[in-house]
Design a protein around this motif. Structure first.
Motif, PDB file in Angstrom:
ATOM      1  N   CYS A 164      46.894 -76.553  20.506  1.00  0.00           N
ATOM      2  CA  CYS A 164      48.205 -77.159  20.271  1.00  0.00           C
ATOM      3  C   CYS A 164      48.300 -77.825  18.903  1.00  0.00           C
ATOM      4  O   CYS A 164      49.387 -78.240  18.476  1.00  0.00           O
ATOM      5  N   GLY A 165      47.151 -77.973  18.223  1.00  0.00           N
ATOM      6  CA  GLY A 165      47.128 -78.677  16.943  1.00  0.00           C
ATOM      7  C   GLY A 165      46.591 -80.080  17.063  1.00  0.00           C
ATOM      8  O   GLY A 165      46.286 -80.733  16.056  1.00  0.00           O
ATOM      9  N   GLY A 166      46.472 -80.595  18.288  1.00  0.00           N
ATOM     10  CA  GLY A 166      45.816 -81.885  18.484  1.00  0.00           C
ATOM     11  C   GLY A 166      44.314 -81.733  18.336  1.00  0.00           C
ATOM     12  O   GLY A 166      43.795 -80.615  18.202  1.00  0.00           O
ATOM     13  N   PHE A 167      43.602 -82.831  18.355  1.00  0.00           N
ATOM     14  CA  PHE A 167      42.147 -82.749  18.172  1.00  0.00           C
ATOM     15  C   PHE A 167      41.472 -83.965  18.780  1.00  0.00           C
ATOM     16  O   PHE A 167      42.113 -84.973  19.107  1.00  0.00           O
ATOM     17  N   ALA A 168      40.164 -83.861  18.940  1.00  0.00           N
ATOM     18  CA  ALA A 168      39.334 -84.972  19.404  1.00  0.00           C
ATOM     19  C   ALA A 168      38.316 -85.299  18.322  1.00  0.00           C
ATOM     20  O   ALA A 168      37.773 -84.400  17.677  1.00  0.00           O
ATOM     21  N   PHE A 169      38.082 -86.580  18.139  1.00  0.00           N
ATOM     22  CA  PHE A 169      37.031 -87.049  17.242  1.00  0.00           C
ATOM     23  C   PHE A 169      35.971 -87.686  18.122  1.00  0.00           C
ATOM     24  O   PHE A 169      36.174 -88.757  18.687  1.00  0.00           O
TER      25      PHE A 169
END
Length: 451
Positions: A164-169
């Motif tokens: 979706c274009g989101g991400f996790a750091f």
């Protein structure tokens, strides 16, 4: 009141690892080729804490751009936090662990998931798939520049993009490096450097861990039942860890109404003001202690259950005082003990009072006595269960160039002896990990308490 179970359909996030490399300080550091002293508190915390921060889609900051920014920011920040790019070593003469500031590098991983954040669902679920967002080792990952090294970084940072274009750091950090407040200090500074332009650090952290060194000579002034001396060789410090075993995981979600109910139950016969943390922890302790009990077993009823509550030392110490931006592990344990029969049949207010009163015992003099006792005896925590609070750490308030995290949480791990208490947008969450038979009893006691 709600018990949230793991999302069994999402235990594999279908993560592909695209890059794994080492990140080095951008220039020579002040401690280059030196060894960093580790306090007695640091010594026993040689295990990893994985965490995950989730961010929504922002066209101005696509995940590939975020990864580049974070990698560059790490290079700058590691000049000051050079111990995070070092390696642990055992000083054979003293039998103590030290950090060798050899600029061997921190780990950095770039990955992608086949799912969107929406498909993953409720981020507050204790999703075992989140373990893929904060890997503990660079070995066996594709394109790894660390495959030729036997030693692994003390910390690994990971950016995982979703479709979706989101991400996790994600971060997998050896606890020796930081406690919660120290990790928040590091995160704030890292976020401030993830801009295109050079920017001074928002504040200067204190890296002098000798502020928590034992006195000379060590002076033990109090009994310390929250610790014990393990039967281990004296050649190296003991480690506060637990064995790997099959565990079940749940999130206990306490709404404001749940907390009000617990407070009313705890203050039925008193007008004393108590905190939300105290009532949540008291209930978790009760369920945990009773989850071990066998019905009609007199020995179990007489068994003493001890709860350990992690407390911060930064505002407690004097002679010398400890600066608030101290980086390292400035935490000790407040303990509460009671017979299981009293926990089961006594008033809830008694448990809350014990939890509430325990931190006051950890004065400056008491803390120095603990540290000195650890110097002499190489102690480990002695308790049935430990609670560690994220409620005031503020990881969800770290301001990155792309905004604050949607959600910030500890990742489910092998620790069955620690309960993580952390904030939720609608109240307080508690992450509980227990073997299946104990978990069934725990859930039963928890649900029955609200009937």
């Amino acid at each position: 009141m709600a018990i949230i179970l793991p999302n069994s359909a999402m235990q594999d996030l279908k993560v592909t690892f695209q890059e794994s490399t080492l990140v080095f300080p951008a220039q020579e550091s002040a401690h280059e080729k030196k060894s960093i002293f580790l306090s007695n508190i640091d010594q026993i915390l040689n295990y990893r804490i994985p965490t995950a921060n989730f961010f929504s889609t922002d066209p101005k900051f696509p995940p590939e751009s975020v990864a580049k920014r974070l990698k560059t920011a790490l290079e700058k920040v590691l000049v000051f936090f050079d111990f995070m790019a070092g390696r642990l070593k055992l000083n054979q003469e003293s039998g103590r662990l030290e950090i060798e500031c050899n600029s061997a590098g921190a780990g950095f991983v770039v990955a992608s998931s086949e799912y969107s954040l929406e498909e993953i669902g409720e981020l507050g679920c204790p999703n075992l798939g989140f373990q893929q967002l904060a890997v503990h080792s660079l070995k066996n990952l594709v394109l790894s520049s660390a495959d030729d090294h036997d030693d692994q970084p003390l910390c690994i940072f990971q950016v995982t993009s979703f479709k979706c274009g989101g991400f996790a750091f994600g971060m997998s950090v050896n606890h020796i490096l930081h406690d919660g407040i120290s990790a928040k200090t590091f995160s704030d500074i890292l976020a401030s450097q993830a801009l295109d332009e050079d920017k001074p650090f928002p504040f200067t952290p204190c890296l002098d861990r000798r502020l928590l060194a034992a006195r000379s000579p060590p002076t033990v002034e109090y009994p310390h039942p929250e610790f014990f001396k393990p039967q281990l060789p004296n050649s190296s410090p003991p480690v506060f860890d637990c064995k790997q075993e099959t565990l079940d995981y749940i999130i206990l979600k306490f709404t404001p109404n749940d907390i009000t109910y617990l407070k009313q139950k705890a203050t039925k016969d008193t007008k004393k003001k108590i905190s939300s943390f105290d009532v949540v922890v008291a209930l978790v302790w009760r369920c945990k202690a009773l989850s071990y009990m066998q019905e009609h077993n007199k020995e179990e009823s007489d068994r003493v259950s001890t709860l350990l509550n992690v407390v911060d030392l930064r505002s407690r110490l004097n002679n010398p005082p400890l600066p608030l931006p101290y980086c390292g592990n400035a935490v000790l344990l407040a303990y509460s003990s009671a017979k299981c029969s009293d926990i089961e049949h006594g008033p809830f207010s008694n448990l809350v009072e014990m939890v509430s009163a325990a931190p006051a015992r950890v004065t400056s003099e008491y803390a120095r006595s603990v540290i000195d006792s650890m110097e002499i005896h190489k102690l480990l925590p002695c308790g049935e269960y430990m609670v560690s609070s994220w409620l005031k750490l503020g990881f969800d308030q770290v301001e990155y160039p792309w905004g604050k995290p949607l959600y910030s949480c500890p990742v489910a791990s092998h620790r069955k002896d620690i309960c993580w208490i952390f904030p939720d947008s609608h109240g307080i969450n508690a992450l509980v990990s227990l073997p299946p038979p104990d978990m069934d009893k725990f859930k039963s006691h928890f649900q029955n308490f609200f009937i």
